[in-house]
Design a protein around this motif. Structure first.
Motif, PDB file in Angstrom:
ATOM      1  N   VAL A 200       0.958  -1.120   0.013  1.00  0.00           N
ATOM      2  CA  VAL A 200       0.040   0.044   0.017  1.00  0.00           C
ATOM      3  C   VAL A 200       0.878   1.075  -0.219  1.00  0.00           C
ATOM      4  CG1 VAL A 200      -1.650   1.285   1.154  1.00  0.00           C
ATOM      5  CG2 VAL A 200      -1.953  -1.178   1.024  1.00  0.00           C
ATOM      6  N   GLN A 201       2.198   1.328   0.692  1.00  0.00           N
ATOM      7  CA  GLN A 201       3.123   2.269   0.700  1.00  0.00           C
ATOM      8  C   GLN A 201       3.487   2.684  -0.884  1.00  0.00           C
ATOM      9  OE1 GLN A 201       3.206   4.844   2.629  1.00  0.00           O
ATOM     10  NE2 GLN A 201       4.975   5.835   1.623  1.00  0.00           N
ATOM     11  N   GLY A 202       3.992   1.596  -1.341  1.00  0.00           N
ATOM     12  CA  GLY A 202       4.368   1.641  -2.601  1.00  0.00           C
ATOM     13  C   GLY A 202       3.411   2.047  -3.593  1.00  0.00           C
ATOM     14  N   LEU A 203       2.301   1.615  -3.396  1.00  0.00           N
ATOM     15  CA  LEU A 203       1.217   2.078  -4.636  1.00  0.00           C
ATOM     16  C   LEU A 203       0.802   3.502  -4.167  1.00  0.00           C
ATOM     17  CD1 LEU A 203      -0.931   1.211  -6.648  1.00  0.00           C
ATOM     18  CD2 LEU A 203      -2.465   0.429  -4.649  1.00  0.00           C
ATOM     19  N   SER A 204       0.724   3.981  -2.807  1.00  0.00           N
ATOM     20  CA  SER A 204       0.611   5.537  -2.499  1.00  0.00           C
ATOM     21  C   SER A 204       1.812   6.254  -3.185  1.00  0.00           C
ATOM     22  CB  SER A 204       0.466   5.646  -1.130  1.00  0.00           C
ATOM     23  OG  SER A 204      -0.451   4.797  -0.525  1.00  0.00           O
ATOM     24  N   MET A 234      -3.461  -2.851  -6.106  1.00  0.00           N
ATOM     25  CA  MET A 234      -3.560  -1.974  -7.265  1.00  0.00           C
ATOM     26  C   MET A 234      -5.124  -2.232  -7.876  1.00  0.00           C
ATOM     27  SD  MET A 234      -1.367  -1.802 -10.909  1.00  0.00           S
ATOM     28  CE  MET A 234      -0.052  -0.988 -10.007  1.00  0.00           C
ATOM     29  N   ASP A 235      -5.290  -3.615  -8.285  1.00  0.00           N
ATOM     30  CA  ASP A 235      -6.787  -3.692  -8.930  1.00  0.00           C
ATOM     31  C   ASP A 235      -7.888  -3.257  -8.018  1.00  0.00           C
ATOM     32  OD1 ASP A 235      -5.169  -5.053 -10.803  1.00  0.00           O
ATOM     33  OD2 ASP A 235      -5.726  -7.140  -9.945  1.00  0.00           O
ATOM     34  N   ASN A 236      -7.770  -3.385  -6.496  1.00  0.00           N
ATOM     35  CA  ASN A 236      -9.238  -2.950  -5.881  1.00  0.00           C
ATOM     36  C   ASN A 236      -9.106  -1.425  -5.494  1.00  0.00           C
ATOM     37  OD1 ASN A 236     -11.054  -5.552  -5.808  1.00  0.00           O
ATOM     38  ND2 ASN A 236      -8.660  -6.334  -5.761  1.00  0.00           N
ATOM     39  N   ARG A 237      -7.721  -1.041  -5.150  1.00  0.00           N
ATOM     40  CA  ARG A 237      -7.726   0.204  -4.272  1.00  0.00           C
ATOM     41  C   ARG A 237      -7.142   1.386  -5.164  1.00  0.00           C
ATOM     42  NH1 ARG A 237     -11.022  -2.021  -2.239  1.00  0.00           N
ATOM     43  NH2 ARG A 237     -11.053  -2.939  -0.090  1.00  0.00           N
ATOM     44  N   GLY A 238      -6.409   0.913  -6.242  1.00  0.00           N
ATOM     45  CA  GLY A 238      -5.815   2.016  -6.992  1.00  0.00           C
ATOM     46  C   GLY A 238      -6.679   3.166  -7.576  1.00  0.00           C
ATOM     47  N   LYS A 239      -7.722   2.875  -8.096  1.00  0.00           N
ATOM     48  CA  LYS A 239      -8.669   4.024  -8.721  1.00  0.00           C
ATOM     49  C   LYS A 239      -8.941   4.710  -7.618  1.00  0.00           C
ATOM     50  CE  LYS A 239      -8.939   1.967 -13.358  1.00  0.00           C
ATOM     51  NZ  LYS A 239      -9.770   1.275 -14.415  1.00  0.00           N
ATOM     52  N   THR A 240      -9.538   4.127  -6.511  1.00  0.00           N
ATOM     53  CA  THR A 240     -10.440   4.713  -5.612  1.00  0.00           C
ATOM     54  C   THR A 240      -9.299   5.720  -4.634  1.00  0.00           C
ATOM     55  OG1 THR A 240      -9.822   2.879  -4.190  1.00  0.00           O
ATOM     56  CG2 THR A 240     -12.085   2.961  -5.376  1.00  0.00           C
ATOM     57  N   MET A 241      -8.072   5.335  -4.704  1.00  0.00           N
ATOM     58  CA  MET A 241      -7.109   6.353  -4.144  1.00  0.00           C
ATOM     59  C   MET A 241      -6.831   7.316  -5.130  1.00  0.00           C
ATOM     60  SD  MET A 241      -4.366   3.184  -3.110  1.00  0.00           S
ATOM     61  CE  MET A 241      -2.863   4.154  -2.441  1.00  0.00           C
ATOM     62  N   VAL A 242      -7.020   7.377  -6.352  1.00  0.00           N
ATOM     63  CA  VAL A 242      -6.761   8.528  -7.081  1.00  0.00           C
ATOM     64  C   VAL A 242      -8.079   9.323  -6.701  1.00  0.00           C
ATOM     65  CG1 VAL A 242      -7.002   9.260  -9.604  1.00  0.00           C
ATOM     66  CG2 VAL A 242      -5.486   7.459  -9.051  1.00  0.00           C
ATOM     67  N   GLU A 243      -9.257   8.771  -6.688  1.00  0.00           N
ATOM     68  CA  GLU A 243     -10.658   9.556  -6.373  1.00  0.00           C
ATOM     69  C   GLU A 243     -10.689  10.059  -4.980  1.00  0.00           C
ATOM     70  OE1 GLU A 243     -13.304   6.639  -7.191  1.00  0.00           O
ATOM     71  OE2 GLU A 243     -12.915   6.475  -9.333  1.00  0.00           O
ATOM     72  N   GLY A 244      -9.638   9.586  -4.052  1.00  0.00           N
ATOM     73  CA  GLY A 244      -9.857  10.231  -2.841  1.00  0.00           C
ATOM     74  C   GLY A 244     -10.815   9.346  -1.866  1.00  0.00           C
ATOM     75  N   ARG A 245     -11.070   8.158  -2.442  1.00  0.00           N
ATOM     76  CA  ARG A 245     -12.239   7.377  -1.437  1.00  0.00           C
ATOM     77  C   ARG A 245     -11.485   6.490  -0.582  1.00  0.00           C
ATOM     78  NH1 ARG A 245     -15.385   4.691  -6.105  1.00  0.00           N
ATOM     79  NH2 ARG A 245     -16.368   3.682  -4.209  1.00  0.00           N
ATOM     80  N   ASP A 295     -10.107   3.754   5.255  1.00  0.00           N
ATOM     81  CA  ASP A 295      -9.527   2.264   4.894  1.00  0.00           C
ATOM     82  C   ASP A 295      -7.997   2.572   4.594  1.00  0.00           C
ATOM     83  OD1 ASP A 295      -8.717   1.243   1.788  1.00  0.00           O
ATOM     84  OD2 ASP A 295      -9.975  -0.213   3.207  1.00  0.00           O
ATOM     85  N   THR A 296      -7.314   1.358   4.914  1.00  0.00           N
ATOM     86  CA  THR A 296      -5.927   1.577   5.063  1.00  0.00           C
ATOM     87  C   THR A 296      -5.331   2.120   3.625  1.00  0.00           C
ATOM     88  OG1 THR A 296      -6.008  -0.923   3.959  1.00  0.00           O
ATOM     89  CG2 THR A 296      -5.489  -0.529   6.284  1.00  0.00           C
ATOM     90  N   SER A 297      -5.947   2.185   2.401  1.00  0.00           N
ATOM     91  CA  SER A 297      -5.397   2.792   1.372  1.00  0.00           C
ATOM     92  C   SER A 297      -5.371   4.167   1.486  1.00  0.00           C
ATOM     93  CB  SER A 297      -6.343   2.467   0.129  1.00  0.00           C
ATOM     94  OG  SER A 297      -7.716   3.287   0.207  1.00  0.00           O
ATOM     95  N   SER A 298      -5.617   4.873   2.598  1.00  0.00           N
ATOM     96  CA  SER A 298      -5.757   6.525   2.977  1.00  0.00           C
ATOM     97  C   SER A 298      -4.392   6.737   3.219  1.00  0.00           C
ATOM     98  CB  SER A 298      -6.583   6.724   4.011  1.00  0.00           C
ATOM     99  OG  SER A 298      -6.338   5.941   5.255  1.00  0.00           O
ATOM    100  N   LEU A 299      -3.254   5.854   3.172  1.00  0.00           N
ATOM    101  CA  LEU A 299      -1.809   6.132   3.315  1.00  0.00           C
ATOM    102  C   LEU A 299      -1.433   7.322   2.103  1.00  0.00           C
ATOM    103  CD1 LEU A 299       0.591   3.033   3.714  1.00  0.00           C
ATOM    104  CD2 LEU A 299       0.185   5.101   5.302  1.00  0.00           C
ATOM    105  N   ILE A 300      -2.135   7.324   1.100  1.00  0.00           N
ATOM    106  CA  ILE A 300      -1.937   8.437   0.158  1.00  0.00           C
ATOM    107  C   ILE A 300      -2.264   9.795   0.565  1.00  0.00           C
ATOM    108  CG2 ILE A 300      -4.151   8.250  -1.135  1.00  0.00           C
ATOM    109  CD1 ILE A 300      -2.433   8.333  -3.673  1.00  0.00           C
TER     110      ILE A 300
END
Length: 304
Positions: A200-204, A234-245, A295-300
């Motif tokens: 998740v950190q690398g993806l962020s 990436m498949d499940n959280r990448g685009k939602t990270m871009v959207e800020g969700r 969600d944990t993808s909020s590292l970004i």
């Protein structure tokens, strides 16, 4: 919540089971057991949640609410548990009103809490002393996996108890695997969380970099997701990270609890986890900006 429409479970004889803890994971997991035809008694610290569960699954095999873990466990072949942490687990398992006090000899307690390997071994020993069985069985797959009955379950304990529980746990799992003796399930879950933290950190960092560079990141993710950079995150959280969700169930607070278990265990076994320790502190930063339940993808959010 699981669908009220039956799904094609493996042919498993109906058993009398209990489920302790009806949080975002336990509620649908217990529901899948009921939909599979098992006679389910539930206990939850907030009794209203247990009453709501019984109402939702009233059409299944006589769902029942119990006032204590002991009462829920009485007469059960299997007791499943999914609570918050080591102390919560001890509270529902041990003591005069705990599950062990109500379980019949030979019954199996399967614990899906993400907890320490030490408490798993403690409860395994306490179970053996009472003529009971204990399997530590933390899960991966998140809230969606619980709702869809597609959890991956990592188990530690005796083969006999594991084999007995496996066909029943098939109601909510796609993989239910014995990885070693008591505590091995919890240790495997720690490996899982170490992997996720770094991913998740690398993806962020990658998404933040691409956005700063002016790239169309949804398109970029589509392209690189077909190559070596592909991952579940990436498949499940990448685009939602871009959207800020960041509203997908597994909260930052829970991840920090899990990483705390990881780092404590690393001190005991001599492992060096520099990236994991750093990401744990990054999650602490997210907490300070109000992201405890994101969600944990909020590292970004630290990078944007």
């Amino acid at each position: 919540m699981p669908s009220t429409n039956p799904r094609p479970y493996d042919a498993t004889p109906a058993r009398k089971v209990a489920f302790l803890g009806l949080g975002v994971m336990g509620y649908p997991m217990a529901g899948h057991l009921a939909l599979a035809g098992h006679e389910v008694t539930v206990y939850n610290r907030t009794a209203a949640k247990a009453a709501a569960w019984c109402a939702e699954f009233a059409a299944t095999a006589a769902p029942r609410q119990a006032a204590t873990p002991r009462a829920a466990a009485e007469g059960a072949d299997f007791v499943f548990c999914c609570v918050g942490n080591d102390d919560d687990l001890r509270a529902v398992v041990l003591g005069d009103e705990g599950a062990f006090a109500g379980m019949r000899p030979g019954a199996v307690l399967v614990d899906h809490t993400t907890a320490s390997a030490a408490v798993a071994r403690e409860l395994y020993a306490a179970a053996r002393a009472r003529g009971l069985h204990f399997v530590d069985a933390p899960v991966s797959g998140g809230q969606a996996g619980a709702q869809n009955g597609q959890l991956t379950v990592m188990c530690g304990g005796d083969a006999e108890a594991f084999e007995a529980a496996r066909p029943v746990a098939a109601a909510f799992s796609r993989a239910f695997t014995l990885l070693g003796d008591s505590g091995s399930g919890q240790l495997a879950k720690m490996v899982n969380q170490i992997c996720i933290a770094g991913l998740v950190q690398g993806l962020s960092e990658a998404i933040a970099f691409g956005m700063n560079a002016g790239l169309d990141m949804p398109r970029v993710l589509d392209v690189i997701g077909k190559g070596a950079a592909q991952s579940w995150q990436m498949d499940n959280r990448g685009k939602t990270m871009v959207e800020g969700r960041f509203d997908f169930g597994f909260a930052v607070d829970w991840m920090r609890k899990d990483l705390g278990l990881v780092l404590d265990e690393a001190k005991r076994n001599g492992s060096r986890l520099p990236v994991t320790a750093l990401v744990d502190q990054f999650y602490a930063d997210v907490q300070t900006i109000g992201g405890q339940r994101w969600d944990t993808s909020s590292l970004i959010k630290r990078l944007r």
